[in-house]
Every structure is written in C-alpha cells, then in structure tokens.
Design a protein around this motif. Structure first.
Motif, PDB file in Angstrom:
ATOM      1  N   UNK A 164       0.864  -1.186   0.000  1.00 50.38           N
ATOM      2  CA  UNK A 164       0.000   0.000   0.000  1.00 50.38           C
ATOM      3  C   UNK A 164       0.897   1.232   0.000  1.00 50.38           C
ATOM      4  N   UNK A 165       0.801   2.049  -1.038  1.00 52.06           N
ATOM      5  CA  UNK A 165       1.733   3.165  -1.186  1.00 52.06           C
ATOM      6  C   UNK A 165       1.179   4.486  -0.670  1.00 52.06           C
ATOM      7  N   UNK A 166      -0.153   4.636  -0.612  1.00 45.72           N
ATOM      8  CA  UNK A 166      -0.706   5.928  -0.202  1.00 45.72           C
ATOM      9  C   UNK A 166      -2.137   5.744   0.278  1.00 45.72           C
ATOM     10  N   UNK A 167      -2.517   6.506   1.300  1.00 41.76           N
ATOM     11  CA  UNK A 167      -3.886   6.494   1.821  1.00 41.76           C
ATOM     12  C   UNK A 167      -4.390   7.928   1.890  1.00 41.76           C
ATOM     13  N   UNK A 168      -5.602   8.167   1.364  1.00 44.11           N
ATOM     14  CA  UNK A 168      -6.198   9.496   1.333  1.00 44.11           C
ATOM     15  C   UNK A 168      -7.550   9.463   2.046  1.00 44.11           C
ATOM     16  N   UNK A 169      -7.723  10.330   3.037  1.00 45.40           N
ATOM     17  CA  UNK A 169      -9.010  10.408   3.724  1.00 45.40           C
ATOM     18  C   UNK A 169     -10.072  10.973   2.788  1.00 45.40           C
ATOM     19  N   UNK A 170     -11.304  10.427   2.877  1.00 44.54           N
ATOM     20  CA  UNK A 170     -12.426  10.899   2.076  1.00 44.54           C
ATOM     21  C   UNK A 170     -13.436  11.610   2.957  1.00 44.54           C
ATOM     22  N   UNK A 171     -14.074  12.631   2.398  1.00 49.15           N
ATOM     23  CA  UNK A 171     -15.112  13.358   3.127  1.00 49.15           C
ATOM     24  C   UNK A 171     -16.418  12.592   3.044  1.00 49.15           C
ATOM     25  N   UNK A 172     -16.905  12.109   4.187  1.00 51.34           N
ATOM     26  CA  UNK A 172     -18.197  11.428   4.254  1.00 51.34           C
ATOM     27  C   UNK A 172     -18.993  12.050   5.386  1.00 51.34           C
ATOM     28  N   UNK A 173     -20.069  12.725   5.044  1.00 47.12           N
ATOM     29  CA  UNK A 173     -20.884  13.420   6.044  1.00 47.12           C
ATOM     30  C   UNK A 173     -21.961  12.486   6.587  1.00 47.12           C
ATOM     31  N   UNK A 174     -21.511  11.533   7.369  1.00 48.89           N
ATOM     32  CA  UNK A 174     -22.420  10.540   7.936  1.00 48.89           C
ATOM     33  C   UNK A 174     -21.924  10.178   9.326  1.00 48.89           C
ATOM     34  N   UNK A 175     -22.811  10.149  10.327  1.00 45.08           N
ATOM     35  CA  UNK A 175     -22.371   9.881  11.706  1.00 45.08           C
ATOM     36  C   UNK A 175     -21.707   8.512  11.836  1.00 45.08           C
ATOM     37  N   UNK A 176     -20.598   8.486  12.570  1.00 43.50           N
ATOM     38  CA  UNK A 176     -19.885   7.250  12.908  1.00 43.50           C
ATOM     39  C   UNK A 176     -19.326   6.512  11.700  1.00 43.50           C
ATOM     40  N   UNK A 177     -19.218   7.183  10.562  1.00 40.52           N
ATOM     41  CA  UNK A 177     -18.690   6.552   9.359  1.00 40.52           C
ATOM     42  C   UNK A 177     -17.468   7.342   8.876  1.00 40.52           C
ATOM     43  N   UNK A 178     -16.393   6.629   8.593  1.00 42.32           N
ATOM     44  CA  UNK A 178     -15.187   7.230   8.041  1.00 42.32           C
ATOM     45  C   UNK A 178     -14.884   6.584   6.696  1.00 42.32           C
ATOM     46  N   UNK A 179     -14.318   7.354   5.792  1.00 42.06           N
ATOM     47  CA  UNK A 179     -13.967   6.839   4.478  1.00 42.06           C
ATOM     48  C   UNK A 179     -12.549   7.190   4.099  1.00 42.06           C
ATOM     49  N   UNK A 180     -11.920   6.327   3.314  1.00 39.96           N
ATOM     50  CA  UNK A 180     -10.575   6.606   2.829  1.00 39.96           C
ATOM     51  C   UNK A 180     -10.320   5.783   1.568  1.00 39.96           C
ATOM     52  N   UNK A 181      -9.436   6.287   0.726  1.00 42.29           N
ATOM     53  CA  UNK A 181      -9.043   5.574  -0.483  1.00 42.29           C
ATOM     54  C   UNK A 181      -7.601   5.105  -0.340  1.00 42.29           C
ATOM     55  N   UNK A 182      -7.307   3.982  -0.957  1.00 42.30           N
ATOM     56  CA  UNK A 182      -6.002   3.337  -0.846  1.00 42.30           C
ATOM     57  C   UNK A 182      -5.478   3.053  -2.243  1.00 42.30           C
ATOM     58  N   UNK A 183      -4.233   3.392  -2.517  1.00 36.88           N
ATOM     59  CA  UNK A 183      -3.603   2.985  -3.770  1.00 36.88           C
ATOM     60  C   UNK A 183      -2.401   2.103  -3.463  1.00 36.88           C
ATOM     61  N   UNK A 184      -2.150   1.150  -4.366  1.00 36.25           N
ATOM     62  CA  UNK A 184      -1.088   0.175  -4.181  1.00 36.25           C
ATOM     63  C   UNK A 184      -0.077   0.286  -5.309  1.00 36.25           C
ATOM     64  N   UNK A 185       1.076  -0.330  -5.113  1.00 34.61           N
ATOM     65  CA  UNK A 185       2.175  -0.185  -6.062  1.00 34.61           C
ATOM     66  C   UNK A 185       1.815  -0.660  -7.457  1.00 34.61           C
ATOM     67  N   UNK A 186       0.931  -1.650  -7.571  1.00 37.20           N
ATOM     68  CA  UNK A 186       0.562  -2.161  -8.884  1.00 37.20           C
ATOM     69  C   UNK A 186      -0.450  -1.324  -9.620  1.00 37.20           C
ATOM     70  N   UNK A 187      -0.909  -0.211  -9.025  1.00 40.41           N
ATOM     71  CA  UNK A 187      -1.869   0.666  -9.670  1.00 40.41           C
ATOM     72  C   UNK A 187      -3.293   0.466  -9.216  1.00 40.41           C
TER      73      UNK A 187
END
Length: 277
Positions: free
Chosen positions: A185-208
């Motif tokens: 896993x090369x990078x993690x980016x937090x995502x904006x999610x306007x929902x109680x008790x819910x978190x979001x994030x995107x993950x990219x890996x070396x293979x694309x």
C-alpha cells in the motif's frame, strides 16, 4: 517548504524568509529521511520587526526552527500528523506504529517550563501483540503508509497489501485488518463522508490498484467495513505506479460520492467518481 528544509537545511528556509519568499507564515511540520530513524519537528513563526539594515522594508518574514528530534529504534517508513497539529503517528519497518502527542507539561499555568520536550511518546501500537513472530513475517507487515481519520481513529497500509484500522483510545486490541491488494500500500487518502460514525478513505497500491473503503464504528469497534474498487487506470496490460492521489471536494447532495484524481508514472491523470453504497 518541508522539502526545502529537509534537503537544504534550516539555513535555506531562513534565507527564503529574509528574501520575502515566505511572508506571514506560521505553523509546524515534521520531516523524515529515507532509511532514517528520526522524525524532525519544525516550527515556523513570524518575525514582526528585523534589525538588519539591508532589509529594513521587509518587516513581515518568518523563521524556521528545529524544535525536537523524535528518535526511533527501527527505520521509519511512514508519518502523518493530525489536523489539529497535536498528534503525530510514525510507522516503522517492523510493522509498529508510534503515537506522539504534544506534551501537556511543557508549560505550567504560570508559564514556567516544566518539561524540555514538547513531544512525548504516548503509545506503541503493534499488530503482533506478545506473539513470537518470524522475521520474514515481520517485514511483510512493514508500515508503508499512514492516515489519520477522525478523533482517535487512524489507518495504516503494509508491505503485503493489508490495511489496518486502529483506535488510538483502545491500546490493547489488535487492529481490524483487510487485504486490498497483493502489492504494498503506497498511499492512503481520507475521504469526506458526512455521515455519523462513518469514516472513508481511499487506498492505492504499487501495482496501480485503487480501492475506496468505508468503515462504520459502534463505539470503539468496527461494525461494518465495505470496499469499492475504483477504475482509475485502464487495463492496457502495463503496470502503473500511482504517484499522487487527491479527493475532489465539492458541494454535493450525496454524502457517499467519492471523486478522485489519480496521477501515474506515465504522466497521465485519471478521474474516477464512485458511489460508496
């Protein structure tokens, strides 16, 4: 500015300040070097008045000072800071994550210094607990990326393509883990999610490969975990290395719509929009 300080040293930052390249700039940042075991914490502050005769007209400049060096036993692979600037997480090659917080005892109520260290190591998080683990397995769990989510929650990516979800308030349990790829896993980016008790994030890996994840919490526990592969790079038979990833934040009615721009090593920028349901 962080790169300039890391590569050229604080003197270059000071020179940039006096040349008015940095004006009315204050704050703090942390840097690390490849294969290093130290995190350097820097602070920028504004100088209201200068006495240098050669720069009488430049009254508003900034200076950069090295505040503290955070020492670790193993090579550091990833670092991230909380939005409030009061916490730093550091991941190392052994798969451990260290939480550093600003010391509350740095200044007393009377303004007298009680502690010489502004940052204090609060806790060491480890996936293996008290288990005896083979060296090869340890290195497969090397931390390759980190990201604060919200409150005490944060996530880490590993060399073997796993994502680990941690709760900083729960220092005894192991993290919730999910495999997103076979590559690191090369990078993690937090995502904006306007929902109680819910978190979001995107993950990219070396293979694309790029995956968006949503996590629902009940108290300190993960109650739901969903993964959504993103078609950011067309399958042309060639492997792509993700060099940058950023969420596009805009006003929307749907609180679970993720829009990402992804750049690869071929110089191409990709746009992906995915509904996280």
């Amino acid at each position: 500015m962080a790169k300039k300080a890391a590569f050229e040293g604080p003197a270059s930052m000071q020179q940039a300040a006096f040349e008015r390249s940095i004006i009315q700039c204050s704050g703090a940042f942390a840097t690390s070097s490849k294969n290093g075991k130290t995190i350097k914490v820097w602070e920028m502050s504004v100088i209201d008045d200068k006495t240098d005769d050669d720069s009488k007209t430049n009254k508003n400049v900034s200076k950069v000072c090295l505040v503290q060096e955070l020492e670790h036993d193993s090579v550091i692979e990833a670092v991230d800071a909380a939005e409030d600037g009061c916490s730093i997480i550091v991941g190392d090659v052994m798969g451990d994550v260290f939480l550093w917080n600003k010391s509350t005892s740095y200044l007393s109520a009377l303004g007298v210094t009680k502690s010489k260290q502004r940052w204090a190591l609060t806790h060491k998080f480890t996936w293996r607990g008290d288990m005896m683990v083979h060296t090869g397995e340890i290195f497969q769990h090397s931390i390759t990326s980190l990201c604060f989510l919200g409150g005490s929650k944060f996530v880490s990516g590993t060399k073997e393509g796993m994502v680990q979800i941690w709760d900083g308030n729960n220092k005894e349990d192991k993290p919730q883990m999910v495999r997103v790829a076979e590559e690191p896993v090369s990078y993690i980016q937090k995502l904006l999610i306007n929902e109680p008790n819910v978190e979001g994030f995107s993950v990219c890996c070396d293979g694309g490969r790029v995956v968006a994840l949503t996590v629902k919490f009940e108290g300190n526990d993960v109650s739901e975990l969903d993964a959504f592969p993103l078609n950011c790079i067309k399958d042309d038979g060639e492997r792509r290395v993700i060099t940058t990833m950023k969420e596009i934040a805009f006003l929307r009615n749907d609180s679970r719509m993720a829009s990402l721009t992804v750049g690869d090593d071929n110089g191409t920028i990709h746009l992906s929009q995915t509904e996280l349901v």
